[in-house]
Design an enzyme around this catalytic site. Structure first.
Site, PDB file in Angstrom:
ATOM      1  CG  ASN A   1       0.269  11.898 -25.400  1.00  0.00           C
ATOM      2  OD1 ASN A   1       1.084  12.634 -24.864  1.00  0.00           O
ATOM      3  ND2 ASN A   1      -1.035  12.022 -25.219  1.00  0.00           N
TER       4      ASN A   1
ATOM      5  CB  THR B   1      -5.662  16.580 -28.258  1.00  0.00           C
ATOM      6  OG1 THR B   1      -4.906  16.297 -27.064  1.00  0.00           O
ATOM      7  CG2 THR B   1      -5.093  17.807 -28.950  1.00  0.00           C
TER       8      THR B   1
ATOM      9  NE  ARG C   1     -11.030   8.223 -21.563  1.00  0.00           N
ATOM     10  CZ  ARG C   1     -11.814   9.057 -20.892  1.00  0.00           C
ATOM     11  NH1 ARG C   1     -12.979   9.398 -21.381  1.00  0.00           N
ATOM     12  NH2 ARG C   1     -11.432   9.522 -19.726  1.00  0.00           N
ATOM     13  CG  ASP C   2      -4.817  13.138 -25.016  1.00  0.00           C
ATOM     14  OD1 ASP C   2      -5.290  13.655 -26.060  1.00  0.00           O
ATOM     15  OD2 ASP C   2      -4.056  13.754 -24.245  1.00  0.00           O
ATOM     16  CG  PHE C   3      -2.929   7.159 -29.958  1.00  0.00           C
ATOM     17  CD1 PHE C   3      -2.366   6.087 -29.293  1.00  0.00           C
ATOM     18  CD2 PHE C   3      -2.423   7.506 -31.199  1.00  0.00           C
ATOM     19  CE1 PHE C   3      -1.313   5.363 -29.853  1.00  0.00           C
ATOM     20  CE2 PHE C   3      -1.377   6.789 -31.769  1.00  0.00           C
ATOM     21  CZ  PHE C   3      -0.816   5.713 -31.087  1.00  0.00           C
TER      22      PHE C   3
END
Length: 233
Positions: free
Chosen positions: A71, A105, A65-67
Site C-alpha cells: 500500500n 493484514t 489501519r492497513d499500512f
C-alpha cells in the site's frame, strides 16, 4: 434507472509498490533514508489535525489501519506515496468512536489489535499505524546493500514469512507476536552499520504501544541522520 460504474483514478507510478520494488532491487543508504523519510512524513501529515482558519479549511486526523508495503507506491525518484485508504478512519475533534471493527493484514497487525485490546482513542489508533510502518521499514532494511564491502543480501521476504510462511493465519501471527513477543530478524551487519535506524525500528514495533514514537518524531530523527550524512560528505 441507469447503471453506474465508479472508477478510482490515481497517478501512475511505474516502480509499483515498495513490496514489488524490493523483490528485484537493493537500496543504498541514501535511497533507504529517502523512502523512510517519505513514509514518515506521509504518516505525520495524516496523523496531524490542522485547525481551520480564515485561510485554511483545516484537516482532521486520518489513520490508515492497513499500512503495508503493498500500500505504499514509489515515484521514479523513490519517494513513497501512501495508497489504499479503504480501511482508514477520519477523526474529528471531540469525536468518540464506538465499536470500530479491528481490521488490517495479519502480519502487519499490532499486538494490541491481535489481542483485541486496542482502544479507539485517536493516539492509540495512530500507534497501530506506527507499528505497521516499522515492519515496512524492516522490509526496506533487509534489502540494504553496503556498496563499500558488498555484503551478501538475503532474498526479499515479508514480515514473519521466515517464521510462519507466506500465508499465515491470524492465530499464527498471534502466537508469534503476542505470546512469544518475537519480531522479524535483523542481521548483525545492519545492527552494526545502521544502529540508529535499527533502534528506531525496534522502538516503533515495541510491544507497549505507548512506547512507540509519533510519526513526527520519526521524521525529526531521520532528518537528523540525513543531515549528518550530508555533513560527512
Amino acid at each position: 434507472s441507469y447503471n453506474c460504474e465508479y472508477w478510482i483514478i490515481s497517478e501512475y507510478h511505474e516502480l509499483g509498490s515498495v513490496n514489488s520494488f524490493l523483490k528485484y532491487n537493493f537500496v543504498n543508504y541514501n535511497e533507504l533514508l529517502r523512502m523512510w523519510i517519505g513514509m514518515a512524513r506521509g504518516l505525520s501529515y495524516m496523523h496531524e489535525e490542522i485547525k481551520p482558519n480564515n485561510f485554511n479549511p483545516g484537516k482532521p486526523v486520518i489513520v490508515h489501519r492497513d499500512f503495508k508495503s503493498t500500500n505504499v507506491l514509489l515515484k521514479s525518484n523513490l519517494e513513497p506515496v501512501i495508497a489504499d485508504f479503504g480501511l482508514s478512519v477520519i477523526l474529528y475533534s471531540n469525536q468518540h468512536i464506538f465499536d470500530l471493527e479491528q481490521v488490517g493484514t495479519p502480519c502487519y497487525m499490532a499486538p494490541e489489535v491481535l489481542e483485541g485490546a486496542v482502544n479507539f482513542l485517536t493516539d492509540s489508533l495512530k500507534r497501530v499505524d506506527i507499528y505497521a510502518c516499522s515492519l515496512v521499514f524492516w522490509e526496506i532494511i533487509t534489502r540494504w546493500k553496503d556498496e563499500s564491502n558488498n555484503l551478501e543480501v538475503n532474498s526479499y521476504k515479508l514480515p514473519y514469512e521466515e517464521e510462519v510462511g507466506l500465508k499465515p493465519t491470524l492465530e499464527d501471527i498471534q502466537k508469534i507476536v503476542c505470546q512469544q513477543k518475537k519480531r522479524p530478524q535483523i542481521s548483525p551487519a545492519c545492527r552494526s552499520a545502521l544502529s540508529q535506524i535499527v533502534d528506531t525500528i525496534e522502538e516503533c514495533w515495541d510491544q507497549d504501544a505507548d512506547a512507540r514514537p509519533s510519526a513526527s518524531c520519526i521524521v525529526e530523527r531521520l532528518n537528523s541522520l540525513k543531515n549528518d550524512k550530508m555533513a560527512q560528505n
